[in-house]
Design an enzyme around this catalytic site. Structure first.
Site, mmCIF file in Angstrom:
data_model
loop_
_atom_site.group_PDB
_atom_site.id
_atom_site.type_symbol
_atom_site.label_atom_id
_atom_site.label_comp_id
_atom_site.label_asym_id
_atom_site.label_seq_id
_atom_site.Cartn_x
_atom_site.Cartn_y
_atom_site.Cartn_z
ATOM 1 N N LYS A 22 0.855 -1.209 0.000
ATOM 2 C CA LYS A 22 0.000 0.000 0.000
ATOM 3 C C LYS A 22 0.881 1.246 0.000
ATOM 4 O O LYS A 22 0.649 2.175 -0.791
ATOM 5 C CB LYS A 22 -0.874 0.003 1.246
ATOM 6 C CG LYS A 22 -1.523 1.337 1.575
ATOM 7 C CD LYS A 22 -2.427 1.301 2.789
ATOM 8 C CE LYS A 22 -1.721 1.502 4.078
ATOM 9 N NZ LYS A 22 -1.342 2.884 4.431
ATOM 10 N N ASN A 23 1.909 1.240 0.842
ATOM 11 C CA ASN A 23 2.693 2.470 1.037
ATOM 12 C C ASN A 23 3.722 2.723 -0.056
ATOM 13 O O ASN A 23 4.370 3.762 -0.076
ATOM 14 C CB ASN A 23 3.346 2.466 2.424
ATOM 15 C CG ASN A 23 2.289 2.646 3.515
ATOM 16 O OD1 ASN A 23 1.133 2.943 3.226
ATOM 17 N ND2 ASN A 23 2.678 2.424 4.761
ATOM 18 N N ARG A 93 -4.746 10.772 4.232
ATOM 19 C CA ARG A 93 -3.759 11.841 4.282
ATOM 20 C C ARG A 93 -2.672 11.676 3.220
ATOM 21 O O ARG A 93 -2.010 12.640 2.847
ATOM 22 C CB ARG A 93 -3.136 11.936 5.654
ATOM 23 C CG ARG A 93 -2.675 10.605 6.197
ATOM 24 C CD ARG A 93 -2.026 10.766 7.553
ATOM 25 N NE ARG A 93 -0.831 11.580 7.424
ATOM 26 C CZ ARG A 93 -0.746 12.870 7.681
ATOM 27 N NH1 ARG A 93 -1.811 13.512 8.084
ATOM 28 N NH2 ARG A 93 0.366 13.534 7.513
ATOM 29 N N CYS A 117 -4.958 12.499 12.487
ATOM 30 C CA CYS A 117 -5.709 11.243 12.381
ATOM 31 C C CYS A 117 -5.608 10.592 13.752
ATOM 32 O O CYS A 117 -5.010 11.136 14.677
ATOM 33 C CB CYS A 117 -5.139 10.361 11.273
ATOM 34 S SG CYS A 117 -3.570 9.648 11.703
ATOM 35 N N ARG A 122 0.362 14.647 12.892
ATOM 36 C CA ARG A 122 0.936 14.354 11.556
ATOM 37 C C ARG A 122 1.007 15.608 10.670
ATOM 38 O O ARG A 122 0.364 15.730 9.644
ATOM 39 C CB ARG A 122 0.159 13.239 10.887
ATOM 40 C CG ARG A 122 0.194 11.970 11.747
ATOM 41 C CD ARG A 122 -0.475 10.804 11.132
ATOM 42 N NE ARG A 122 0.318 10.263 10.018
ATOM 43 C CZ ARG A 122 -0.119 9.228 9.300
ATOM 44 N NH1 ARG A 122 -1.280 8.695 9.575
ATOM 45 N NH2 ARG A 122 0.607 8.769 8.295
ATOM 46 N N ASP A 306 4.608 0.705 12.120
ATOM 47 C CA ASP A 306 3.407 0.049 11.578
ATOM 48 C C ASP A 306 3.275 -1.405 12.023
ATOM 49 O O ASP A 306 2.275 -2.040 11.719
ATOM 50 C CB ASP A 306 3.408 0.102 10.039
ATOM 51 C CG ASP A 306 3.240 1.519 9.548
ATOM 52 O OD1 ASP A 306 3.439 1.753 8.346
ATOM 53 O OD2 ASP A 306 2.957 2.409 10.372
ATOM 54 N N ILE A 328 7.631 7.170 17.086
ATOM 55 C CA ILE A 328 7.336 7.895 15.853
ATOM 56 C C ILE A 328 6.078 8.746 15.973
ATOM 57 O O ILE A 328 6.087 9.930 15.644
ATOM 58 C CB ILE A 328 7.198 6.915 14.650
ATOM 59 C CG1 ILE A 328 8.425 6.005 14.524
ATOM 60 C CG2 ILE A 328 6.909 7.680 13.357
ATOM 61 C CD1 ILE A 328 9.708 6.721 14.152
ATOM 62 N N ARG A 398 -8.791 -0.410 4.783
ATOM 63 C CA ARG A 398 -7.984 0.605 4.086
ATOM 64 C C ARG A 398 -6.645 0.017 3.669
ATOM 65 O O ARG A 398 -6.052 0.437 2.699
ATOM 66 C CB ARG A 398 -7.716 1.792 5.022
ATOM 67 C CG ARG A 398 -8.919 2.587 5.405
ATOM 68 C CD ARG A 398 -8.514 3.807 6.167
ATOM 69 N NE ARG A 398 -7.421 4.505 5.497
ATOM 70 C CZ ARG A 398 -6.852 5.601 5.966
ATOM 71 N NH1 ARG A 398 -7.246 6.113 7.108
ATOM 72 N NH2 ARG A 398 -5.892 6.208 5.318
HETATM 73 C C1 EPZ Z 1 4.202 7.021 6.278
HETATM 74 O O1 EPZ Z 1 3.415 8.064 6.828
HETATM 75 C C2 EPZ Z 1 3.301 5.794 6.196
HETATM 76 N N1 EPZ Z 1 2.166 6.080 5.309
HETATM 77 C C3 EPZ Z 1 2.784 5.422 7.586
HETATM 78 O O2 EPZ Z 1 2.023 4.236 7.453
HETATM 79 C C4 EPZ Z 1 3.992 5.141 8.486
HETATM 80 O O3 EPZ Z 1 3.535 4.855 9.790
HETATM 81 C C5 EPZ Z 1 4.915 6.371 8.499
HETATM 82 O O4 EPZ Z 1 5.306 6.697 7.146
HETATM 83 C C6 EPZ Z 1 6.174 6.122 9.320
HETATM 84 O O5 EPZ Z 1 6.862 5.025 8.805
HETATM 85 C C7 EPZ Z 1 2.353 6.005 3.974
HETATM 86 O O6 EPZ Z 1 3.440 5.709 3.487
HETATM 87 C C8 EPZ Z 1 1.147 6.276 3.119
HETATM 88 P P1 EPZ Z 1 6.297 10.435 8.258
HETATM 89 P P2 EPZ Z 1 3.981 9.597 6.799
HETATM 90 O O7 EPZ Z 1 6.200 11.685 7.449
HETATM 91 O O8 EPZ Z 1 4.752 9.819 5.555
HETATM 92 C C9 EPZ Z 1 6.454 13.699 11.697
HETATM 93 C C10 EPZ Z 1 0.204 2.812 7.781
HETATM 94 O O9 EPZ Z 1 -0.205 2.259 8.819
HETATM 95 N N2 EPZ Z 1 6.385 14.675 10.601
HETATM 96 O O10 EPZ Z 1 7.481 9.535 8.061
HETATM 97 O O11 EPZ Z 1 2.852 10.484 7.103
HETATM 98 C C11 EPZ Z 1 5.163 12.884 11.834
HETATM 99 O O12 EPZ Z 1 4.232 13.577 12.641
HETATM 100 C C12 EPZ Z 1 0.633 4.260 7.822
HETATM 101 O O13 EPZ Z 1 0.317 2.242 6.672
HETATM 102 C C13 EPZ Z 1 6.526 16.025 10.918
HETATM 103 O O14 EPZ Z 1 6.682 16.404 12.071
HETATM 104 O O15 EPZ Z 1 4.978 9.552 8.039
HETATM 105 C C14 EPZ Z 1 5.646 11.611 12.493
HETATM 106 O O16 EPZ Z 1 5.767 11.823 13.883
HETATM 107 C C15 EPZ Z 1 0.360 4.906 9.160
HETATM 108 N N3 EPZ Z 1 6.459 16.943 9.903
HETATM 109 C C16 EPZ Z 1 7.053 11.421 11.901
HETATM 110 O O17 EPZ Z 1 7.438 12.708 11.382
HETATM 111 C C17 EPZ Z 1 6.284 16.573 8.585
HETATM 112 O O18 EPZ Z 1 6.258 17.464 7.706
HETATM 113 C C18 EPZ Z 1 7.108 10.416 10.758
HETATM 114 O O19 EPZ Z 1 6.126 10.820 9.808
HETATM 115 C C19 EPZ Z 1 6.154 15.196 8.296
HETATM 116 C C20 EPZ Z 1 6.218 14.264 9.314
#
Ligand code: EPZ
Length: 421
Positions: A22-23, A93, A117, A122, A306, A328, A398
């Site tokens: 998915k990701n 998102r 969410c 996020r 995850d 995270i 999802r």
């Molecule tokens: C991706 O989300 C995945 N989703 C998530 O999978 C996964 O948990 C996450 O990466 C971490 O591995 C997809 O790939 C569609 P991040 P993403 O940006 O990109 C903070 C699932 O279950 N952050 O790596 O949104 C954020 O709040 C989903 O399949 C900022 O502060 O994750 C988090 O604490 C859930 N500012 C950390 O970084 C930003 O601009 C990691 O977020 C962006 C992120």
């Protein structure tokens, strides 16, 4: 509304094939916006989130469809609209991943702020800061990101913490920027490497994807591509945990075990037998029960957030005390009270949950709250004595293709029924 009804206590046996990631599929489908030609993606998982991104791309004017063989064909044509509406973005998102491609190719985008969410706020500040540095004018107002540019330029982007979506958005934006972009502190997830492979197949010039420094040399245009999406490592890890928590013996097919090294290491430490077979298959033997474990989630290649809820469910029936720390996301313990309804002995201490293992969980009515919490409750139900009813399984659908069907193939007593608030 649908629910799962699970009769626990049956050791899983047999073989199961993992779907596409998915990701990886979500950013790769968004990247088709960058293409001048037809794109054909195979091994796309049949999921609600994929339906959502297909709907979003259609709204933009992209010709896109998914056939019965999990193949998605895209003719990006000339996009006529540049707005990702709130209704769609709030439901998924990852829609924010059209921002980079739209800016790079059409120099404009209007994307609803994703909003938080269940698992956390996020934010997307890191995405926006990087795009501004590359020459985007960005205004955030009335819940929308309004972005435009006279043309993106290659820049040195330093992420002060790894962000998967941020790395993906910037990598896509940089493919058509003037000059070279260097991303430092890039996220290293396998899905990022898969996105880069798809983009390079379109004529992009990306090096180092999957490492913490990625270099993208901008080109004038990108062609169509045929690309097969990598297997879903989190689905594979979930099935490994399912074999372990039921004391079963399962062969998981079509999995890239290298993408799951941290998970395999922890499961082996708990006493799960994991043996790789040559042809992208792995045997998982949970018949010896499991011992306790200490886990801290971390950016890849660390233990994936995850898989945190799933390994917590397994730790609930380990013979000893475990600790699970989530580093995270700030609110990714929504499964804890639900697991406790099933008899789990859990104690939350800040971003750590202390787990006192018990011999077996008890069936109960429980509520799904987010994708991976739902998966952990399915695992708990497969172990539990008696019947478990899991409500609001739309969260689960999802991110898992036909999870109940795949589990039934392994002998699980699980049915999808109408009902449950
Ligand atoms: C991706 O989300 C995945 N989703 C998530 O999978 C996964 O948990 C996450 O990466 C971490 O591995 C997809 O790939 C569609 P991040 P993403 O940006 O990109 C903070 C699932 O279950 N952050 O790596 O949104 C954020 O709040 C989903 O399949 C900022 O502060 O994750 C988090 O604490 C859930 N500012 C950390 O970084 C930003 O601009 C990691 O977020 C962006 C992120």
């Amino acid at each position: 509304m649908y629910k799962f009804v699970i009769e626990g206590g049956i050791p899983l046996k047999g073989e199961v094939a993992v779907s596409g990631s998915k990701n990886a599929a979500l950013p790769i489908l968004c990247s088709s916006i960058l293409s001048d030609g037809i794109c054909r993606y195979t091994n796309i998982p049949r999921l609600k989130d994929i339906d959502t991104i297909i709907k979003l791309l259609s709204i933009l004017g992209v010709e896109i469809k998914m056939d019965e063989n999990n193949v998605v064909s895209v003719n990006p044509g000339r996009i006529k609209a540049f707005e990702a509406p709130y209704e769609l973005v709030k439901s998924m998102r990852a829609s924010i991943l059209i921002l980079g491609p739209l800016l790079a190719r059409y120099k404009q985008a209007k994307v609803s702020l994703p909003g938080g969410c269940a698992i956390g706020v996020r934010p997307i500040d890191l995405h926006l800061k990087a795009l501004i540095k590359m020459g985007a004018d960005i205004d955030v107002s009335h819940g929308y990101v309004l972005a435009k540019t006279s043309g993106l330029k290659g820049e040195r982007i330093i992420f002060d913490k790894p962000t998967v979506g941020g790395t993906e958005n910037i990598m896509m934006a940089a493919t058509l920027a003037k000059g070279t972009t260097v991303i430092e502190g890039a996220a290293r997830e396998p899905e990022i490497k898969d996105l880069a492979d798809a983009l390079n197949g379109m004529g992009a010039r990306i090096e180092g994807a999957g490492e913490s420094t990625v270099v993208i040399e901008g080109v004038d245009s990108l062609s169509g591509v045929e690309h097969r999406v990598i297997p879903d490592r989190i689905e594979a890890g979930t099935f490994m945990a399912a074999a372990a928590i039921t004391g079963g013996l399962v062969e998981i097919k079509g999995v890239n075990v290298n993408h799951l090294a941290a998970v395999v290491e922890k499961l082996k430490e708990m006493g799960v037998g994991i043996v790789e077979k040559g042809d992208a298959s792995v045997y998982v033997d949970g018949r010896g029960g499991v011992g306790p474990i200490d886990v801290e989630t971390a950016p890849y290649p660390g233990f994936p957030t995850d898989m945190q809820a799933q390994i917590m469910a397994l730790a609930c029936v380990a013979n000893g005390a475990s600790s699970i720390t989530e580093n995270i996301f700030e609110n990714r313990f929504m499964h804890v009270p639900e697991l406790m309804r099933m008899g789990a002995q859990l104690e939350e201490k800040g971003n750590t949950v202390l787990v006192k293992g018990i011999s077996r969980l008890q069936g109960a009515s429980v509520m799904a709250t987010d994708l991976r919490a739902s998966a952990s409750l399915v695992l708990a139900g497969l172990n539990a004595k008696g019947r478990t009813e899991l409500r609001r399984i739309y969260h689960l659908e999802r991110g898992y293709e036909d999870l109940d069907g795949k589990l039934r193939m392994l002998g699980a007593g699980i049915e999808r029924q109408v009902g449950g608030i």
